[in-house]
Motif scaffolding. Structure first.
Motif, PDB file in Angstrom:
ATOM      1  N   GLU A  10       0.822  -1.212   0.000  1.00 33.30           N
ATOM      2  CA  GLU A  10       0.000   0.000   0.000  1.00 33.30           C
ATOM      3  C   GLU A  10       0.860   1.267   0.000  1.00 33.30           C
ATOM      4  OE1 GLU A  10      -2.119  -3.385   1.951  1.00 33.30           O
ATOM      5  OE2 GLU A  10      -0.197  -2.420   2.317  1.00 33.30           O
ATOM      6  N   VAL A  11       1.855   1.298   0.851  1.00 34.94           N
ATOM      7  CA  VAL A  11       2.725   2.472   0.957  1.00 34.94           C
ATOM      8  C   VAL A  11       3.617   2.576  -0.276  1.00 34.94           C
ATOM      9  CG1 VAL A  11       4.529   3.599   2.321  1.00 34.94           C
ATOM     10  CG2 VAL A  11       2.688   2.363   3.472  1.00 34.94           C
ATOM     11  N   LYS A  63       5.322   5.462  -4.970  1.00 38.80           N
ATOM     12  CA  LYS A  63       5.662   5.336  -6.398  1.00 38.80           C
ATOM     13  C   LYS A  63       4.829   6.312  -7.234  1.00 38.80           C
ATOM     14  CE  LYS A  63       7.842   2.231  -9.199  1.00 38.80           C
ATOM     15  NZ  LYS A  63       9.269   2.403  -9.273  1.00 38.80           N
ATOM     16  N   GLN A  64       3.566   6.501  -6.840  1.00 36.39           N
ATOM     17  CA  GLN A  64       2.676   7.420  -7.559  1.00 36.39           C
ATOM     18  C   GLN A  64       2.863   8.878  -7.110  1.00 36.39           C
ATOM     19  OE1 GLN A  64      -1.177   5.737  -6.638  1.00 36.39           O
ATOM     20  NE2 GLN A  64      -0.995   4.172  -8.226  1.00 36.39           N
ATOM     21  N   GLU A  65       3.810   9.091  -6.203  1.00 40.40           N
ATOM     22  CA  GLU A  65       4.121  10.420  -5.670  1.00 40.40           C
ATOM     23  C   GLU A  65       2.915  11.070  -5.008  1.00 40.40           C
ATOM     24  OE1 GLU A  65       6.165  12.734  -8.639  1.00 40.40           O
ATOM     25  OE2 GLU A  65       7.808  11.281  -8.745  1.00 40.40           O
ATOM     26  N   LYS A  66       2.123  10.248  -4.358  1.00 42.46           N
ATOM     27  CA  LYS A  66       0.984  10.738  -3.571  1.00 42.46           C
ATOM     28  C   LYS A  66       1.489  10.948  -2.147  1.00 42.46           C
ATOM     29  CE  LYS A  66      -2.600   8.687  -6.426  1.00 42.46           C
ATOM     30  NZ  LYS A  66      -3.763   7.792  -6.471  1.00 42.46           N
ATOM     31  N   TRP A  67       2.262  12.025  -1.984  1.00 43.93           N
ATOM     32  CA  TRP A  67       3.002  12.253  -0.754  1.00 43.93           C
ATOM     33  C   TRP A  67       2.091  12.409   0.458  1.00 43.93           C
ATOM     34  CZ3 TRP A  67       7.135  10.489  -2.512  1.00 43.93           C
ATOM     35  CH2 TRP A  67       7.666  10.870  -3.735  1.00 43.93           C
ATOM     36  N   VAL A 112      14.396  16.132   2.716  1.00 43.40           N
ATOM     37  CA  VAL A 112      15.747  16.262   2.159  1.00 43.40           C
ATOM     38  C   VAL A 112      15.718  16.389   0.633  1.00 43.40           C
ATOM     39  CG1 VAL A 112      17.907  14.977   1.804  1.00 43.40           C
ATOM     40  CG2 VAL A 112      16.902  15.116   4.083  1.00 43.40           C
ATOM     41  N   GLU A 113      14.840  15.645  -0.003  1.00 40.90           N
ATOM     42  CA  GLU A 113      14.826  15.572  -1.470  1.00 40.90           C
ATOM     43  C   GLU A 113      13.680  16.354  -2.109  1.00 40.90           C
ATOM     44  OE1 GLU A 113      17.102  14.152  -3.452  1.00 40.90           O
ATOM     45  OE2 GLU A 113      18.306  13.453  -1.772  1.00 40.90           O
ATOM     46  N   GLN A 114      13.041  17.258  -1.382  1.00 34.29           N
ATOM     47  CA  GLN A 114      11.883  17.940  -1.936  1.00 34.29           C
ATOM     48  C   GLN A 114      12.191  18.637  -3.250  1.00 34.29           C
ATOM     49  OE1 GLN A 114      10.964  20.543   1.379  1.00 34.29           O
ATOM     50  NE2 GLN A 114      11.680  22.314   0.278  1.00 34.29           N
ATOM     51  N   GLY A 115      13.350  19.261  -3.379  1.00 33.20           N
ATOM     52  CA  GLY A 115      13.722  19.943  -4.628  1.00 33.20           C
ATOM     53  C   GLY A 115      13.804  18.985  -5.800  1.00 33.20           C
ATOM     54  N   PRO A 116      14.665  17.960  -5.710  1.00 34.04           N
ATOM     55  CA  PRO A 116      14.758  16.991  -6.813  1.00 34.04           C
ATOM     56  C   PRO A 116      13.443  16.269  -7.108  1.00 34.04           C
ATOM     57  CG  PRO A 116      16.661  16.773  -5.371  1.00 34.04           C
ATOM     58  CD  PRO A 116      15.711  17.744  -4.712  1.00 34.04           C
ATOM     59  N   LEU A 117      12.605  16.103  -6.072  1.00 32.41           N
ATOM     60  CA  LEU A 117      11.313  15.443  -6.282  1.00 32.41           C
ATOM     61  C   LEU A 117      10.281  16.391  -6.892  1.00 32.41           C
ATOM     62  CD1 LEU A 117      11.022  13.419  -2.952  1.00 32.41           C
ATOM     63  CD2 LEU A 117      11.388  12.486  -5.233  1.00 32.41           C
ATOM     64  N   GLY A 118      10.618  17.683  -6.941  1.00 31.72           N
ATOM     65  CA  GLY A 118       9.687  18.662  -7.489  1.00 31.72           C
ATOM     66  C   GLY A 118       8.535  18.986  -6.560  1.00 31.72           C
ATOM     67  N   ILE A 119       8.752  18.810  -5.262  1.00 34.14           N
ATOM     68  CA  ILE A 119       7.708  19.070  -4.272  1.00 34.14           C
ATOM     69  C   ILE A 119       7.845  20.506  -3.773  1.00 34.14           C
ATOM     70  CG2 ILE A 119       6.795  18.423  -2.021  1.00 34.14           C
ATOM     71  CD1 ILE A 119       7.962  15.624  -2.477  1.00 34.14           C
ATOM     72  N   GLY A 170      10.736  -4.574  -2.562  1.00 37.38           N
ATOM     73  CA  GLY A 170       9.690  -3.567  -2.614  1.00 37.38           C
ATOM     74  C   GLY A 170      10.097  -2.403  -3.485  1.00 37.38           C
ATOM     75  N   GLU A 171       9.133  -1.516  -3.707  1.00 42.99           N
ATOM     76  CA  GLU A 171       9.372  -0.385  -4.599  1.00 42.99           C
ATOM     77  C   GLU A 171       9.142   0.943  -3.901  1.00 42.99           C
ATOM     78  OE1 GLU A 171       6.815  -1.052  -7.924  1.00 42.99           O
ATOM     79  OE2 GLU A 171       8.055  -2.685  -8.693  1.00 42.99           O
ATOM     80  N   GLY A 172       9.137   0.945  -2.577  1.00 42.67           N
ATOM     81  CA  GLY A 172       8.934   2.177  -1.836  1.00 42.67           C
ATOM     82  C   GLY A 172      10.185   3.033  -1.818  1.00 42.67           C
ATOM     83  N   LEU A 173      10.052   4.214  -1.255  1.00 42.61           N
ATOM     84  CA  LEU A 173      11.164   5.159  -1.204  1.00 42.61           C
ATOM     85  C   LEU A 173      12.388   4.575  -0.523  1.00 42.61           C
ATOM     86  CD1 LEU A 173       9.397   8.512  -0.219  1.00 42.61           C
ATOM     87  CD2 LEU A 173      10.208   7.812  -2.476  1.00 42.61           C
ATOM     88  N   LEU A 174      12.200   3.903   0.603  1.00 42.70           N
ATOM     89  CA  LEU A 174      13.330   3.375   1.349  1.00 42.70           C
ATOM     90  C   LEU A 174      14.105   2.358   0.511  1.00 42.70           C
ATOM     91  CD1 LEU A 174      13.513   2.574   5.064  1.00 42.70           C
ATOM     92  CD2 LEU A 174      14.356   0.899   3.463  1.00 42.70           C
TER      93      LEU A 174
END
Length: 178
Positions: A8-9, A14-18, A51-58, A163-167
């Protein structure tokens, strides 16, 4: 090492539904604060997005960064109070703290704390190359001196970070570049 897969997470990340991922993780943690995997995934999520908000475009309009930083502090404090003898906690939070200590408080104090946590994780599990490699990597210019450990990490990388999560994606990416 924990199986980091969490369908679920992983899907939400993966869909960037932060915001949805944060809400899901936070709700899961509030329901069961003693669940180590949930606590680590929530802490890592907060750390990574901040930490990664810029590269993630957030942008701040997308996600409340102040809330994530507060949540990271809360989860870190909880972990330090309850999981200081657990190698997975020591490793993951030690890594995050040693990489970006200023998100946790006084730079030098927290950098030292992060490194000591990585050291303790590697002492608790001396046969786990991920812990050893993370600890050795906390010192400048040491990665290239430990080719054997690097090779060991490469052989266990996919198994340790399923898994395919951020971690999972983060550590597979970071550790495969060495």
């Amino acid at each position: 090492m924990i199986d980091w897969t969490w369908t679920e997470v992983d899907k939400l990340e993966k869909q960037e539904k932060w915001n949805e991922a944060k809400a899901y993780l936070l709700n899961s943690w509030r329901q069961n604060p003693a669940d180590l995997k949930t606590m680590i995934r929530l802490g890592f999520f907060c750390w990574y997005v901040v930490v990664e908000q810029g590269p993630l475009g957030i942008t701040d309009a997308d996600v409340d960064m102040d809330e994530l930083e507060s949540l990271l502090e809360e989860v870190t404090d909880f972990g330090l109070a309850h999981f200081m003898t657990n190698e997975d906690f020591l490793w993951c939070f030690g890594y995050m703290i040693s990489m970006f200590p200023y998100y946790f408080g006084d730079y030098e104090q927290w950098e030292e704390k992060g490194i000591s946590m990585l050291k303790r994780a590697s002492e608790l599990c001396p046969d786990e190359p991920i812990y050893t490699y993370s600890y050795l990597g906390s010192f400048s210019n040491t990665y290239n001196k430990y080719k054997e450990v690097i090779q060991q990490v490469q052989t266990v990388l996919e198994d340790r970070f399923k898994g395919e999560g951020l971690l999972s994606e983060y550590f597979k990416s970071v550790f495969s570049k060495r």
